[in-house]
Design a protein around this motif. Structure first.
Motif, PDB file in Angstrom:
ATOM      1  N   ILE A   1       0.836  -1.201   0.000  1.00 36.75           N
ATOM      2  CA  ILE A   1       0.000   0.000   0.000  1.00 36.75           C
ATOM      3  C   ILE A   1       0.872   1.251   0.000  1.00 36.75           C
ATOM      4  O   ILE A   1       1.824   1.356   0.782  1.00 36.75           O
ATOM      5  N   PHE A   2       0.510   2.208  -0.849  1.00 39.22           N
ATOM      6  CA  PHE A   2       1.198   3.497  -0.912  1.00 39.22           C
ATOM      7  C   PHE A   2       0.147   4.602  -0.850  1.00 39.22           C
ATOM      8  O   PHE A   2      -0.869   4.533  -1.551  1.00 39.22           O
ATOM      9  N   VAL A   3       0.365   5.586   0.006  1.00 42.63           N
ATOM     10  CA  VAL A   3      -0.605   6.668   0.155  1.00 42.63           C
ATOM     11  C   VAL A   3      -0.063   7.940  -0.482  1.00 42.63           C
ATOM     12  O   VAL A   3       1.153   8.097  -0.662  1.00 42.63           O
TER      13      VAL A   3
ATOM     14  N   ILE B   1      -1.183   8.283  -8.968  1.00 42.62           N
ATOM     15  CA  ILE B   1      -1.105   8.013 -10.409  1.00 42.62           C
ATOM     16  C   ILE B   1       0.238   8.495 -10.963  1.00 42.62           C
ATOM     17  O   ILE B   1       0.941   7.759 -11.671  1.00 42.62           O
ATOM     18  N   PHE B   2       0.596   9.727 -10.648  1.00 43.15           N
ATOM     19  CA  PHE B   2       1.865  10.270 -11.139  1.00 43.15           C
ATOM     20  C   PHE B   2       3.046   9.484 -10.582  1.00 43.15           C
ATOM     21  O   PHE B   2       4.014   9.207 -11.302  1.00 43.15           O
ATOM     22  N   ASP B   3       2.992   9.110  -9.298  1.00 44.24           N
ATOM     23  CA  ASP B   3       4.090   8.355  -8.687  1.00 44.24           C
ATOM     24  C   ASP B   3       4.247   6.981  -9.335  1.00 44.24           C
ATOM     25  O   ASP B   3       5.373   6.532  -9.614  1.00 44.24           O
ATOM     26  N   PHE B   4       3.131   6.295  -9.562  1.00 43.93           N
ATOM     27  CA  PHE B   4       3.181   4.975 -10.189  1.00 43.93           C
ATOM     28  C   PHE B   4       3.785   5.059 -11.592  1.00 43.93           C
ATOM     29  O   PHE B   4       4.655   4.271 -11.970  1.00 43.93           O
ATOM     30  N   ILE B   5       3.321   6.015 -12.370  1.00 45.66           N
ATOM     31  CA  ILE B   5       3.797   6.132 -13.754  1.00 45.66           C
ATOM     32  C   ILE B   5       5.271   6.536 -13.784  1.00 45.66           C
ATOM     33  O   ILE B   5       6.050   6.032 -14.606  1.00 45.66           O
TER      34      ILE B   5
ATOM     35  N   LYS C   1       7.941  -1.112  -6.291  1.00 40.17           N
ATOM     36  CA  LYS C   1       7.834  -0.721  -4.877  1.00 40.17           C
ATOM     37  C   LYS C   1       9.136  -0.095  -4.398  1.00 40.17           C
ATOM     38  O   LYS C   1       9.128   0.890  -3.637  1.00 40.17           O
ATOM     39  N   GLY C   2      10.258  -0.636  -4.842  1.00 42.14           N
ATOM     40  CA  GLY C   2      11.547  -0.063  -4.479  1.00 42.14           C
ATOM     41  C   GLY C   2      11.706   1.356  -5.001  1.00 42.14           C
ATOM     42  O   GLY C   2      12.194   2.250  -4.293  1.00 42.14           O
ATOM     43  N   GLN C   3      11.275   1.582  -6.234  1.00 39.77           N
ATOM     44  CA  GLN C   3      11.326   2.926  -6.821  1.00 39.77           C
ATOM     45  C   GLN C   3      10.462   3.900  -6.021  1.00 39.77           C
ATOM     46  O   GLN C   3      10.857   5.038  -5.753  1.00 39.77           O
ATOM     47  N   LEU C   4       9.269   3.460  -5.665  1.00 37.03           N
ATOM     48  CA  LEU C   4       8.346   4.321  -4.924  1.00 37.03           C
ATOM     49  C   LEU C   4       8.905   4.692  -3.559  1.00 37.03           C
ATOM     50  O   LEU C   4       8.804   5.845  -3.123  1.00 37.03           O
ATOM     51  N   ARG C   5       9.516   3.725  -2.890  1.00 38.72           N
ATOM     52  CA  ARG C   5      10.061   3.999  -1.553  1.00 38.72           C
ATOM     53  C   ARG C   5      11.312   4.876  -1.632  1.00 38.72           C
ATOM     54  O   ARG C   5      11.528   5.746  -0.786  1.00 38.72           O
ATOM     55  N   GLU C   6      12.135   4.642  -2.645  1.00 38.05           N
ATOM     56  CA  GLU C   6      13.392   5.384  -2.752  1.00 38.05           C
ATOM     57  C   GLU C   6      13.183   6.821  -3.203  1.00 38.05           C
ATOM     58  O   GLU C   6      13.865   7.734  -2.739  1.00 38.05           O
ATOM     59  N   HIS C   7      12.232   7.027  -4.114  1.00 37.34           N
ATOM     60  CA  HIS C   7      12.082   8.346  -4.731  1.00 37.34           C
ATOM     61  C   HIS C   7      10.819   9.087  -4.306  1.00 37.34           C
ATOM     62  O   HIS C   7      10.580  10.200  -4.767  1.00 37.34           O
ATOM     63  N   GLY C   8      10.008   8.466  -3.432  1.00 33.56           N
ATOM     64  CA  GLY C   8       8.781   9.123  -2.985  1.00 33.56           C
ATOM     65  C   GLY C   8       9.063  10.343  -2.115  1.00 33.56           C
ATOM     66  O   GLY C   8      10.042  10.392  -1.372  1.00 33.56           O
ATOM     67  N   ILE C   9       8.201  11.344  -2.228  1.00 38.29           N
ATOM     68  CA  ILE C   9       8.336  12.556  -1.406  1.00 38.29           C
ATOM     69  C   ILE C   9       7.946  12.232   0.031  1.00 38.29           C
ATOM     70  O   ILE C   9       6.891  11.629   0.264  1.00 38.29           O
ATOM     71  N   PRO C  10       8.760  12.610   1.023  1.00 34.60           N
ATOM     72  CA  PRO C  10       8.384  12.336   2.415  1.00 34.60           C
ATOM     73  C   PRO C  10       7.189  13.188   2.852  1.00 34.60           C
ATOM     74  O   PRO C  10       6.967  14.277   2.320  1.00 34.60           O
TER      75      PRO C  10
END
Length: 357
Positions: free
Chosen positions: A74-76, A84-88, A234-243
């Motif tokens: 799960i990603f919020v 949507i933008f984060d996934f793409i 999932k690794g990309q989302l965790r590494e590059h996601g905005i805190p």
């Protein structure tokens, strides 16, 4: 960017007090913010002095319990659009197939990564239903991503689960990701018969996005989530996601999902009672072709040739009523509008004005 619900722009352009506008352009639950959540926000007010939990442990756990999902998938985000933008961005597709007419932000997100977009159009003569045979023929190994919305916005069409499962398998066979935006799925009674949320752990090429904005009447809060089981994504989302993507008030919203079942029941009861009545009254006007809705909005095609959508919208604005002009949706002409299904009193107000027109 053109979306429904932009009452601030209308206020500035026409000099209306936005609080006097009857907004049928945004598909928001007319029951408004759940009472439980209002109390929670007041109770949490002093917590604004602290940063929210950067991992959103409680929120993700509550989402997982509500929808029977594994927390690690799960990603919020700050609204479904951010997810949507984060996934793409994480997929970084070179070539994507998008099903139109639909929400314009999918294409914007793809092009923001430098990707190309192939277009698949739902047909007016098929009442904008997804043609299974034709879309299957469009899946090939040169694609990286297929994007569709279910229930679809703005057509209101709902695609059955078996078709989507076949599409998902075809995508996996061709090493293609399938992203489904289920932003309006909570409005569908028996949603599990249409949603692919339960398939995320089985198919790591599947990504699903959801929004709490519409169903829970909180567009100003901005809160959504996405689900994905693909290890690299999932690794990309965790590494590059905005805190701290979600604010303190949003981080507590999970309690509403688990504790306010009454709000959910009232919403489905309102929709079940008001939709058929409103649709029949619209048909009686003989102004529109009315496309059967599956959720809380209705696509309409204007019939009289002497009246165009721009003119209709302007005449409604004189009455302080706002509708969604669909002319900027790819695949729809300037004869289409979309209206939300609101409470009976508001719906009757719109009907009364349309009768005069």
């Amino acid at each position: 960017m053109k979306h429904g619900g932009n009452v601030f722009e209308i206020e500035q352009k026409y000099g209306f007090d936005r609080r006097c506008l009857l907004d049928f352009s945004a598909n928001i639950n007319p029951l408004g913010v759940p009472k439980l959540y209002k109390k929670m926000m007041m109770d949490a007010f002093d917590d604004l002095i602290n940063y929210p939990d950067i991992n959103y442990f409680d929120l993700k756990n509550d989402i997982g319990e509500k929808y029977n999902l594994s927390v690690e998938n799960i990603f919020v985000g700050n609204g479904g659009v951010q997810v949507i933008f984060d996934f793409i961005k994480a997929i970084n597709p070179k070539k994507s197939l998008v099903v139109y007419p639909t929400f314009g932000e999918y294409e914007r997100a793809i092009r923001a990564t430098g990707g190309q977009v192939e277009e698949f159009f739902l047909k007016e003569e098929e009442d904008f239903q997804l043609n299974a045979e034709e879309i299957m023929e469009r899946i090939h190994r040169d694609l990286d991503l297929v994007v569709l919305c279910n229930p679809n916005n703005p057509t209101g069409t709902l695609t059955n689960k078996s078709l989507l499962e076949n599409l998902l398998k075809k995508c996996r066979e061709n090493n293609v990701f399938l992203m489904i935006d289920e932003a309006f799925m909570d409005f569908v009674e028996g949603a599990e018969e249409y949603s692919l949320l339960s398939q995320v752990e089985t198919y790591d090429n599947l990504l699903i996005t959801r929004s709490f904005t519409k169903f829970y009447g909180i567009p100003g809060l901005r809160l959504g989530f996405g689900v994905c089981s693909h290890p690299e994504i999932k690794g990309q989302l965790r590494e590059h996601g905005i805190p701290w993507q979600v604010n303190t008030f949003g981080s507590y919203f999970g309690r509403v999902l688990l504790e306010d079942g009454e709000y959910e029941k009232k919403t489905h009861l309102w929709l079940k009672e008001e939709t058929p009545r409103f649709v029949e009254e619209l048909k009686k006007l003989a102004l529109f072709k009315v496309y059967p809705p599956s959720v809380n909005y209705i696509l309409l095609k204007l019939l009289p040739s002497q009246l165009d959508v721009k003119g209709l919208k302007e005449r409604l604005l004189v009455e302080k009523i706002l509708v969604r002009d669909c002319s900027n949706f790819k695949g729809l002409s300037d004869r289409f509008i979309r209206i939300a299904i609101k409470g009976k009193q508001d719906n009757d107000r719109l009907l009364e004005v349309l009768k005069r027109i």
